[in-house]
Motif scaffolding. Structure first.
Motif, PDB file in Angstrom:
ATOM      1  N   SER A  47       0.459  -1.276  -0.365  1.00  9.52           N
ATOM      2  CA  SER A  47      -0.147   0.119  -0.025  1.00  9.52           C
ATOM      3  C   SER A  47       0.526   1.429  -0.171  1.00  9.52           C
ATOM      4  O   SER A  47       1.801   1.303   1.011  1.00  9.52           O
ATOM      5  N   ILE A  48       0.814   2.316  -1.005  1.00  9.20           N
ATOM      6  CA  ILE A  48       0.822   3.397  -1.138  1.00  9.20           C
ATOM      7  C   ILE A  48      -0.308   4.733  -0.508  1.00  9.20           C
ATOM      8  O   ILE A  48       0.460   5.721  -0.803  1.00  9.20           O
ATOM      9  N   ALA A  49      -1.320   4.429   0.627  1.00  7.27           N
ATOM     10  CA  ALA A  49      -2.152   5.084   0.755  1.00  7.27           C
ATOM     11  C   ALA A  49      -1.823   6.129   1.594  1.00  7.27           C
ATOM     12  O   ALA A  49      -2.390   7.274   2.133  1.00  7.27           O
ATOM     13  N   GLY A  50      -0.872   5.778   2.452  1.00  5.29           N
ATOM     14  CA  GLY A  50      -0.412   6.216   3.288  1.00  5.29           C
ATOM     15  C   GLY A  50       0.664   7.215   3.443  1.00  5.29           C
ATOM     16  O   GLY A  50       0.942   8.425   4.139  1.00  5.29           O
ATOM     17  N   LEU A  51       1.135   7.586   2.171  1.00  8.43           N
ATOM     18  CA  LEU A  51       2.136   8.181   1.514  1.00  8.43           C
ATOM     19  C   LEU A  51       2.121   9.526   1.356  1.00  8.43           C
ATOM     20  O   LEU A  51       3.190  11.021   2.454  1.00  8.43           O
ATOM     21  N   ILE A  66      10.868  10.310   2.774  1.00  5.51           N
ATOM     22  CA  ILE A  66      11.740   9.003   1.845  1.00  5.51           C
ATOM     23  C   ILE A  66       9.730   8.581   1.250  1.00  5.51           C
ATOM     24  O   ILE A  66       9.712   7.434   2.263  1.00  5.51           O
ATOM     25  N   ASN A  67       9.646   8.176   0.116  1.00  5.08           N
ATOM     26  CA  ASN A  67       7.899   7.323   0.084  1.00  5.08           C
ATOM     27  C   ASN A  67       9.052   5.864   0.253  1.00  5.08           C
ATOM     28  O   ASN A  67       9.534   5.548  -0.318  1.00  5.08           O
ATOM     29  N   GLY A  68       7.570   4.737   0.362  1.00  4.95           N
ATOM     30  CA  GLY A  68       8.503   3.594   0.364  1.00  4.95           C
ATOM     31  C   GLY A  68       7.499   2.833   0.159  1.00  4.95           C
ATOM     32  O   GLY A  68       6.154   3.389   0.634  1.00  4.95           O
ATOM     33  N   VAL A  69       7.286   1.350   0.017  1.00 10.96           N
ATOM     34  CA  VAL A  69       6.250  -0.388   0.587  1.00 10.96           C
ATOM     35  C   VAL A  69       7.077  -0.550   0.340  1.00 10.96           C
ATOM     36  O   VAL A  69       7.910  -1.216   0.139  1.00 10.96           O
ATOM     37  N   GLU A  70       6.275  -2.021   0.733  1.00 10.59           N
ATOM     38  CA  GLU A  70       6.566  -3.603   0.809  1.00 10.59           C
ATOM     39  C   GLU A  70       5.752  -4.134   0.688  1.00 10.59           C
ATOM     40  O   GLU A  70       4.882  -4.466   0.592  1.00 10.59           O
ATOM     41  N   LEU A  71       6.926  -4.297  -0.789  1.00 10.79           N
ATOM     42  CA  LEU A  71       6.049  -5.669  -1.492  1.00 10.79           C
ATOM     43  C   LEU A  71       5.947  -7.091  -1.935  1.00 10.79           C
ATOM     44  O   LEU A  71       6.716  -7.489  -1.001  1.00 10.79           O
ATOM     45  N   LEU A  89       5.403   9.352  -6.310  1.00 13.02           N
ATOM     46  CA  LEU A  89       4.211   8.500  -5.841  1.00 13.02           C
ATOM     47  C   LEU A  89       3.520   8.384  -7.497  1.00 13.02           C
ATOM     48  O   LEU A  89       1.887   7.743  -7.180  1.00 13.02           O
ATOM     49  N   ASP A  90       4.185   9.062  -8.396  1.00 10.82           N
ATOM     50  CA  ASP A  90       2.718   8.779  -9.632  1.00 10.82           C
ATOM     51  C   ASP A  90       3.412   7.599 -10.878  1.00 10.82           C
ATOM     52  O   ASP A  90       3.528   7.457 -11.743  1.00 10.82           O
ATOM     53  N   ASN A  91       4.331   6.530  -9.904  1.00  7.47           N
ATOM     54  CA  ASN A  91       5.037   5.822 -10.608  1.00  7.47           C
ATOM     55  C   ASN A  91       4.264   4.676 -11.148  1.00  7.47           C
ATOM     56  O   ASN A  91       3.196   3.631 -10.370  1.00  7.47           O
ATOM     57  N   HIS A  92       3.316   4.692 -12.390  1.00  8.96           N
ATOM     58  CA  HIS A  92       2.109   3.852 -12.992  1.00  8.96           C
ATOM     59  C   HIS A  92       3.197   1.804 -12.556  1.00  8.96           C
ATOM     60  O   HIS A  92       2.264   1.307 -12.197  1.00  8.96           O
ATOM     61  N   ILE A  93       4.189   1.890 -13.364  1.00 12.79           N
ATOM     62  CA  ILE A  93       4.224   0.385 -12.788  1.00 12.79           C
ATOM     63  C   ILE A  93       4.146  -0.094 -11.236  1.00 12.79           C
ATOM     64  O   ILE A  93       3.679  -0.966 -10.944  1.00 12.79           O
ATOM     65  N   LEU A  94       4.710   1.002 -11.162  1.00  6.49           N
ATOM     66  CA  LEU A  94       4.458   0.386  -9.317  1.00  6.49           C
ATOM     67  C   LEU A  94       3.698   0.915  -8.371  1.00  6.49           C
ATOM     68  O   LEU A  94       2.446  -0.326  -8.448  1.00  6.49           O
ATOM     69  N   GLN A  95       2.147   2.074  -9.530  1.00 11.08           N
ATOM     70  CA  GLN A  95       0.882   1.665  -8.916  1.00 11.08           C
ATOM     71  C   GLN A  95       0.141   0.141  -9.481  1.00 11.08           C
ATOM     72  O   GLN A  95       0.065  -0.211  -8.832  1.00 11.08           O
ATOM     73  N   GLN A  96       0.954  -0.450  -9.726  1.00 13.08           N
ATOM     74  CA  GLN A  96       0.019  -1.078 -11.301  1.00 13.08           C
ATOM     75  C   GLN A  96       0.599  -2.128 -10.317  1.00 13.08           C
ATOM     76  O   GLN A  96      -0.581  -3.706  -9.969  1.00 13.08           O
ATOM     77  N   LEU A  97       2.055  -2.768  -9.384  1.00 16.60           N
ATOM     78  CA  LEU A  97       2.668  -3.779  -8.991  1.00 16.60           C
ATOM     79  C   LEU A  97       1.432  -3.619  -7.701  1.00 16.60           C
ATOM     80  O   LEU A  97       0.960  -4.940  -7.432  1.00 16.60           O
ATOM     81  N   VAL A  98       1.440  -2.942  -7.165  1.00 18.46           N
ATOM     82  CA  VAL A  98       0.719  -2.708  -5.948  1.00 18.46           C
ATOM     83  C   VAL A  98      -0.677  -2.838  -6.344  1.00 18.46           C
ATOM     84  O   VAL A  98      -1.060  -3.684  -5.673  1.00 18.46           O
ATOM     85  N   ALA A  99      -1.330  -2.689  -6.641  1.00 17.72           N
ATOM     86  CA  ALA A  99      -2.792  -3.015  -6.993  1.00 17.72           C
ATOM     87  C   ALA A  99      -2.924  -4.450  -7.559  1.00 17.72           C
ATOM     88  O   ALA A  99      -4.038  -5.060  -7.135  1.00 17.72           O
ATOM     89  N   ASN A 100      -2.184  -4.946  -7.969  1.00 13.62           N
ATOM     90  CA  ASN A 100      -2.231  -6.372  -8.378  1.00 13.62           C
ATOM     91  C   ASN A 100      -1.959  -7.248  -6.965  1.00 13.62           C
ATOM     92  O   ASN A 100      -2.917  -7.962  -6.575  1.00 13.62           O
ATOM     93  N   ASN A 101      -1.363  -6.890  -6.064  1.00 13.59           N
ATOM     94  CA  ASN A 101      -0.654  -7.399  -4.900  1.00 13.59           C
ATOM     95  C   ASN A 101      -2.932  -7.230  -3.762  1.00 13.59           C
ATOM     96  O   ASN A 101      -2.502  -8.086  -3.373  1.00 13.59           O
TER      97      ASN A 101
END
Ligand code: AMP
Ligand code: MN
Ligand code: MN
Ligand code: MN
Length: 283
Positions: A47-51, A66-71, A89-101
């Motif tokens: 989740s990147i919802a709290g960043l 620093i923005n972070g996420v544990e995948l 925060l607007d990195n689409h590739i990361l956003q997609q990986l997060v959404a998939n998880n």
């Protein structure tokens, strides 16, 4: 490691209510400031919802954030965590990986509930989803229900008897392959850090194989100290960080004032002066 960095309080691994932590991002940043942390990252599970909230609060308080996420990923069928740091925060590739998880998490929660039913427990799915609310659903939500309903006496027992990896069987393999995740992020200009390498069921030989793969697939860092790790383990990880050319990261993995978690800003100190620090060229 420059001498000035040695005494700086850096914490690049922590959790908020957006995953399985107890504090809001704002409360967590306030605590980090209180603990005199000078460089801080929130790294919720998938989740990147709290960043944004954390960054705003950090700005008010003069804390470098620093923005972070544990995948969640898997390697050779073993669930494995990696921390991505210092991304946009607007990195689409990361956003997609997060959404998939996040999708995987919801499907897995249904399967975990089914697993518990097979063990003679009631169907806890709806209550677990309700308990998770806006946060990413995970085993801790089931654990706290099991405690509350009196099936076990604490969360640790819940993992011991029902939720630990040894009980999960095929559910260990739901996460995307480490290779897929690393390859997708390798050229995205962020730190890609293997989380708490000593917490996996791996011999040193197998851990070295993992580090070689991690590096080869585009990873560039590894945690050498995470929470209350044994000092001899930290010494080993420092050496491996130098050997494999993976920059060293550190963090408390704070989840809240409960369970085995360390205070924000606290972890076994690193000693090795030849390690490269993941944050050295950031600010
Ligand atoms: P999940 O993200 O659903 O795989 O759940 C893993 C999370 O459960 C970890 O990030 C920890 O916060 C928590 N956890 C793992 N083992 C235990 C344990 N023995 N007791 C309490 N919490 C645990
Ligand atoms: Mn957790
Ligand atoms: Mn983890
Ligand atoms: Mn964590």
């Amino acid at each position: 490691m420059p001498e000035t960095e040695r005494y700086r309080k850096v914490d690049l691994h922590s959790h908020s209510v957006c995953s399985d932590g107890r504090l809001t991002p704002t409360e967590l940043v306030d605590l980090a400031v209180e603990q005199q942390v000078s460089l801080f990252s929130l790294t919720d599970h998938d989740s990147i919802a709290g960043l944004e909230e954390a960054r705003q609060r950090a700005q008010q308080k003069g804390l470098v954030f620093i923005n972070g996420v544990e995948l969640s990923t898997q390697w050779k069928g073993i669930p494995l965590h990696m921390v991505a740091l210092d991304f946009d925060l607007d990195n689409h590739i990361l956003q997609q990986l997060v959404a998939n998880n996040q999708q995987v998490r919801m499907g897995r929660a249904r399967s975990i509930a089914d697993l518990l039913i097979k063990k003679g427990l009631p169907d806890l799915f709806d209550e677990a989803v309700e308990r998770a609310g806006k946060s990413q659903i995970g085993r801790p939500h089931f654990a706290s229900l099991l405690v509350e309903k009196g099936f076990v006496k604490d969360a640790n027992k819940a993992f011991d008897r029902y939720l630990g990896n040894k009980h999960l069987g095929k559910l260990r393999d739901v996460w995307p392959e480490l290779e897929t995740v690393l390859s997708a992020l390798a050229d995205q200009n962020m730190a890609l850090v293997l989380a708490h390498p000593k917490r996996y069921p791996l011999t040193v030989t197998k851990l070295k194989r993992l580090l070689a793969d991690f590096k080869q697939w585009g990873g560039n860092g590894m945690e050498v100290a995470s929470g209350n790790e044994r000092p001899d383990h930290v010494r080993l990880l420092e050496r491996l960080s130098v050997e494999f050319g993976l920059k060293a990261s550190v963090g408390s993995d704070y989840h809240g004032p409960f369970g085995p978690w360390m205070q924000v800003g606290k972890y076994t100190q690193i000693h090795e002066t030849s390690v490269q620090l993941v944050w050295q060229n950031w600010h």
